[in-house]
Scaffold this active site. Structure first.
Site, PDB file in Angstrom:
ATOM      1  N   GLU A 174       0.863  -1.193   0.000  1.00 38.06           N
ATOM      2  CA  GLU A 174       0.000   0.000   0.000  1.00 38.06           C
ATOM      3  C   GLU A 174       0.904   1.249   0.000  1.00 38.06           C
ATOM      4  O   GLU A 174       1.853   1.329   0.774  1.00 38.06           O
ATOM      5  CB  GLU A 174      -0.845  -0.017   1.286  1.00 38.06           C
ATOM      6  N   LYS A 190      -9.413   1.873  -2.196  1.00 33.43           N
ATOM      7  CA  LYS A 190      -9.655   1.338  -0.841  1.00 33.43           C
ATOM      8  C   LYS A 190     -11.007   1.793  -0.283  1.00 33.43           C
ATOM      9  O   LYS A 190     -11.321   2.991  -0.289  1.00 33.43           O
ATOM     10  CB  LYS A 190      -8.528   1.794   0.077  1.00 33.43           C
TER      11      LYS A 190
HETATM   12  N1  CDV Z   1      -3.301   1.340   6.424  1.00 33.96           N
HETATM   13  C1  CDV Z   1      -4.220   0.714   7.187  1.00 33.96           C
HETATM   14  O1  CDV Z   1      -5.357   0.516   6.757  1.00 33.96           O
HETATM   15  N2  CDV Z   1      -3.834   0.356   8.425  1.00 33.96           N
HETATM   16  C2  CDV Z   1      -4.728  -0.217   9.393  1.00 33.96           C
HETATM   17  C3  CDV Z   1      -4.330   0.155  10.766  1.00 33.96           C
HETATM   18  C4  CDV Z   1      -4.393   1.614  10.953  1.00 33.96           C
HETATM   19  C5  CDV Z   1      -5.183  -0.541  11.798  1.00 33.96           C
HETATM   20  C6  CDV Z   1      -4.802  -1.726   9.293  1.00 33.96           C
HETATM   21  O2  CDV Z   1      -5.919  -2.244   9.276  1.00 33.96           O
HETATM   22  O3  CDV Z   1      -3.770  -2.392   9.310  1.00 33.96           O
END
Ligand code: CDV
Length: 314
Positions: free
Chosen positions: A48, A128
């Site tokens: 990501e 996303k």
């Molecule tokens: N980039 C993310 O979506 N991170 C989230 C954290 C913030 C909980 C994840 O679900 O890994």
């Protein structure tokens, strides 16, 4: 005997410093891509937001400063060398990046990934959907998680594309914790799910959690999604200490039976490779998880109606 074999490389990245330009990140992506090609991979998967530091970890107010982390076109002159190298090596890739999209007069910001084939053609794009964290600055936290401030919710759903000899879908980071993300693709007979993540060791909800839990929940959600939908899952981390935030590694390739077949050992740039049999999930799809024979959707509907499908209130 199956002939649907696909060698895939998961290209974990270590931290990207905040003040580093796209060029340095591109050099690292290209080095990993060359290593993947040397191991005869047909597809390399990056994390990501693979072109910059993960900026939702700090507060910014200035639109120009925020927009500097976003790509206005894909490809663009900064990223074109990656597309050129992929075409030269005849390798496909999945790349996470931050997308600035102009829709008429409206500007939108998405946390996006694209899938590119071995000839450099864009097969598909995903934006996303599950944005974690908060929209307001929370100065008392050690670091921020401002995805709700910086990104719009993705509007492309979870399509599955015919590519690399199989049915391929994408999700991004927090999506992997939601069974619906896998199921929407499972209902389209997905065989390979590609996803990147930036996951801190410290709970972003301010909860005092034991330090082993972030990795446990990372693997739990990806292994469950793989098993319950009889699909391969390739999960790729941006790991290590980036701008003071320690992020988990654990990049891995998971089989349709839910088992990890290859996993990273470090929190730096590291390639994890495996040759996937895309037919491996067929036994489950024709057996225990044959959806048309065994799913009880009429009952799920009743339960949702009775409960209102709401979680607990604050
Ligand atoms: N980039 C993310 O979506 N991170 C989230 C954290 C913030 C909980 C994840 O679900 O890994």
């Amino acid at each position: 005997m199956s002939t649907r074999l696909l060698t895939v490389a998961a290209a974990q990245l270590g931290p990207i410093p905040r003040d580093e330009g796209r060029g340095a990140a591109l050099d690292r992506l290209i080095a990993l891509m060359r290593a993947a090609a040397a191991r005869r991979a047909r597809l390399v998967v990056f994390p990501e937001g693979a072109l910059t530091a993960f900026f939702p970890h700090w507060f910014m107010d200035e639109p120009a400063e925020i927009d500097a982390y976003f790509e206005k076109d894909m490809p663009n002159p900064d990223v074109q060398p990656l597309f050129n190298e992929a075409r030269r090596l005849e390798i496909g890739f999945c790349l996470g990046y931050f997308e600035l999209a102009r829709e008429g007069d409206v500007v939108r910001h998405y946390n996006t990934s694209i899938l590119v084939d071995e000839r450099g053609g864009v097969v598909g794009q995903y934006r996303k959907i599950h944005l974690p964290g908060h929209a307001e600055h929370q100065p008392r936290q050690n670091f921020q998680n401002l995805e709700k401030r910086y990104f719009d919710v993705g509007d492309l759903g979870w399509p599955v594309w015919r590519a690399f000899g199989g049915n391929v879908g994408m999700m991004i980071c927090n999506d992997r914790r939601w069974p619906e993300a896998y199921r929407v693709m499972g209902l389209q007979d997905v065989e390979l799910v590609l996803l990147g993540y930036n996951t801190p060791y410290v709970s972003v909800n301010g909860l005092d959690e034991p330090p082993h839990l972030p990795m446990f929940h990372n693997l739990l959600s990806m292994q469950a999604g793989a098993y319950q939908n009889a699909t391969w899952v390739v999960g790729v981390a941006k790991a290590g200490i980036e701008e003071g935030v320690h992020q988990i590694g654990g990049t891995c390739i998971i089989s349709p039976l839910g088992e990890i077949v290859a996993q990273a050992a470090t929190e730096g740039d590291e390639l994890v490779c495996a040759t996937l049999d895309l037919d491996l999930g067929l036994g489950q799809k024709r057996g225990s998880f044959r959806f048309d024979a065994h799913r009880r959707t009429e009952h799920y509907g009743l339960i949702v109606e009775r409960t209102g499908a709401k979680g607990p209130k604050d």
